[in-house]
Design an enzyme around this catalytic site. Structure first.
Site, PDB file in Angstrom:
ATOM      1  CG  HIS A 175      -2.029  -1.005   1.131  1.00 26.57           C
ATOM      2  ND1 HIS A 175      -3.174  -0.832   0.376  1.00 26.57           N
ATOM      3  CD2 HIS A 175      -2.153  -2.239   1.701  1.00 26.57           C
ATOM      4  CE1 HIS A 175      -3.954  -1.892   0.496  1.00 26.57           C
ATOM      5  NE2 HIS A 175      -3.347  -2.769   1.284  1.00 26.57           N
ATOM      6  CG  ASP A 204      -2.804  -3.920   5.218  1.00 27.02           C
ATOM      7  OD1 ASP A 204      -1.901  -3.075   5.349  1.00 27.02           O
ATOM      8  OD2 ASP A 204      -3.866  -3.695   4.609  1.00 27.02           O
ATOM      9  CD  GLU A 205      -5.399  -5.908   1.465  1.00 29.83           C
ATOM     10  OE1 GLU A 205      -6.441  -6.518   1.163  1.00 29.83           O
ATOM     11  OE2 GLU A 205      -5.258  -4.677   1.302  1.00 29.83           O
ATOM     12  CB  VAL A 206       3.021  -7.786   2.051  1.00 30.86           C
ATOM     13  CG1 VAL A 206       4.374  -7.724   1.341  1.00 30.86           C
ATOM     14  CG2 VAL A 206       2.930  -6.694   3.112  1.00 30.86           C
ATOM     15  CD  GLU A 209      -3.242  -8.727   6.486  1.00 33.09           C
ATOM     16  OE1 GLU A 209      -3.820  -8.435   5.431  1.00 33.09           O
ATOM     17  OE2 GLU A 209      -3.341  -8.034   7.518  1.00 33.09           O
TER      18      GLU A 209
END
Length: 540
Positions: free
Chosen positions: A339, A392-394, A443
């Site tokens: 992000h 998050d969301e890597v 995460e």
């Protein structure tokens, strides 16, 4: 209802606010059923995570769907549905809510306070009603003077009829024990409010922030009587004692997907204070834009939508001071390594490549130099002890497809999972070295378990059940599970928001204490200044 609540009468939805716990349920409001009669009164709602009867009464009273509970800790819903948890042969007991009229004396304050009692006499406010802060501290007197003047403006929206009324309530004495004006996770926000039928009301609190909540409560009790042309409080004398159930009660606002003006952010913060929420989680930057102008990293703001859609250091200082005056902490989030493609506009050297820009490059020290400078400058702008570092969301495909990063990982014997762990460890250590503790998204815990310092906070968004694992491992947790508290999920109805209890499924009292509270999250892909507030409220 007059005062500060406006359209926020349903703010009980985030049931983690100061006083989000309802009135202490009276024993006569529940009917105890034993033996065979206890076997089939309502379907299971969910396990409350406790078997303490007083706590179960409190939890059931806060949940509109709850009709009662059994002594094993199972909350019950509509009795017509039938009963599943019906093996009560070991002597378990069932407690059913009494008729609604039995609780009709509950006071009209949102969120409901821990305890309250009231009489039957309407008290009018004298024309020259005034707040007086009793303290030897000039700082406390100035703070409370500003807050009290604001509440007088909020309450007294109509002109009273001509004449000088000196009867009824002539004023309020505000007694603040501490002279400490620091606002933190450990701040005492409790208060006691005593409102007689005439004379002087008394508000006592450990800190100015508890006193501020007391003024919010008082403002909700004040109504304008059209017939007499006076401001009145019904059902005096009133005694209220209140404290937060959770220390962390917040809402996140994303200012990257859509830019939100300073005026909107201030109005947003003010709305939090009406609900006694105390955290503004500021998700300042993301892939879409980097609107923060930093003196030590002037190129980063090149990632903003435009030169007009930015926040300066002076803007941030103003927001932080404004939030504190409203009893709200400001916790900034700089999400990395994912992000963060907006960082690449001003600092392309910290990204994998021009065609594959994220996650940030873990293979170059330049990345961590930029992050270090950012935290170093931002700790002077944001005074809270916590920074949110995301995590998050890597999605690491760019690391594998970028030759220099792939070569670096091979040299170190790293998988992409190892590189992710390496990145988080460095940014976490950097924040600590600069005097800030870290918050990470769920995460980071899911991938690395208990490898970070125990004062780390994890914020759950994927699955409510992860909270139990986090606290079992000795970490603090903030709940924001998306299926209930993501405000951009427009199909989520308010009943789901209200029923989402942070300690659900956690029975160990020591582990329950590690649940700091929760946040609703307003991601801004589909909201801007024009529709922010009717999307956030009343569900937040």
């Amino acid at each position: 209802m007059m005062g500060a609540t406006g359209v926020l009468l349903a703010v009980v939805c985030l049931a983690v606010g100061a006083g989000a716990t309802p009135l202490a349920p009276k024993s006569e409001h529940y009917t105890r059923v034993e033996g065979a009669d206890a076997t089939c009164h309502g379907a299971d709602l969910h396990h409350a995570g406790t078997t303490d009867i007083d706590k179960l009464k409190e939890l059931c009273s806060r949940n509109e769907a709850c009709v009662g509970f059994n002594s094993r800790g199972m909350l019950k819903q509509d009795a017509s549905i039938g009963c599943q948890d019906n093996d009560l042969s070991d002597g378990a007991e069932l407690y059913l809510r009494a008729d609604e009229s039995a609780a009709a004396d509950q006071i009209g304050v949102v969120p409901l306070p821990i305890s309250a009692s009231q009489g039957t006499t309407a008290a009018s406010l004298a024309t020259q009603f005034a707040f007086t802060t009793k303290t030897t501290s000039d700082d406390v007197r100035e703070f409370m003077g500003t807050v009290a003047a604001d509440y007088l403006r909020l309450m007294m929206t109509h002109k009273s009829k001509a004449g000088n009324s000196t009867s009824g309530l002539t004023g309020m004495d505000i007694l603040v024990e501490s002279t400490n004006l620091n606002l933190s996770l450990s701040t005492d926000e409790s208060y006691k409010l005593s409102i007689p039928s005439s004379g002087v009301a008394t508000l006592s609190a450990a800190t100015v922030f508890g006193a501020r909540h007391g003024l919010e409560t008082f403002s909700q009790l004040v109504n304008f009587d059209l017939e007499s042309g006076r401001y009145v409080i019904a059902n005096t004398p009133i005694e209220i004692a209140d404290r937060p159930r959770f220390a962390h009660r917040g809402t996140m606002l994303d200012t990257s997907r859509h830019y939100h003006s300073l005026a909107t952010i201030k109005r947003f913060i003010r709305s939090l204070s009406y609900a006694k929420l105390n955290v503004f989680h500021w998700h300042i930057v993301d892939d879409q834009s980097f609107p923060l102008n930093l003196n030590t990293l002037p190129n980063l703001v090149k990632g903003a939508f435009s030169s007009q859609e930015i926040y300066t250091a002076e803007d941030v200082a103003h927001i932080v001071a404004y939030a504190k005056l409203h009893g709200v902490r400001v916790i900034p989030e700089f999400d990395t390594p994912g992000h963060a493609t907006s960082w690449c506009t001003g600092h392309p050297e910290i990204c994998p490549s021009a065609s594959c820009r994220g996650p940030l490059n873990p293979a170059t020290n330049a990345t961590f130099d930029v992050i270090g400078k950012l935290i170093s400058e931002c700790k002077t702008l944001f005074t809270d002890e916590y920074f949110h570092l995301g995590g998050d969301e890597v999605h690491a495909s760019c690391w594998n497809s970028t030759a220099s990063i792939a070569s670096w990982m091979k040299e170190k014997g790293f998988s992409t999972e190892d590189a992710y762990k390496y990145f988080v460890a460095i940014t976490h250590a950097t924040a600590r070295s600069l005097g800030r503790k870290s918050i990470h998204w769920e995460e980071v815990f899911n991938h690395f378990g208990g490898e970070l310092d125990k004062d780390t906070i994890f914020q759950v968004w994927l699955s409510h059940s992860t909270a139990a694992k986090i606290v079992a491992d000795g970490y603090h947790c903030i709940l924001s599970n998306a299926n209930a508290w993501y405000l951009d999920y427009m199909t989520t109805v308010w009943q789901q928001v209200y029923a989402n209890d942070p300690v659900m499924g956690i029975s160990d009292p020591a582990q329950q204490k590690l649940i700091l509270g929760g946040e609703t999250c307003m991601w801004s892909e589909t909201v801007d200044d024009s529709d922010l507030f009717n999307t956030v409220w009343p569900r937040a």
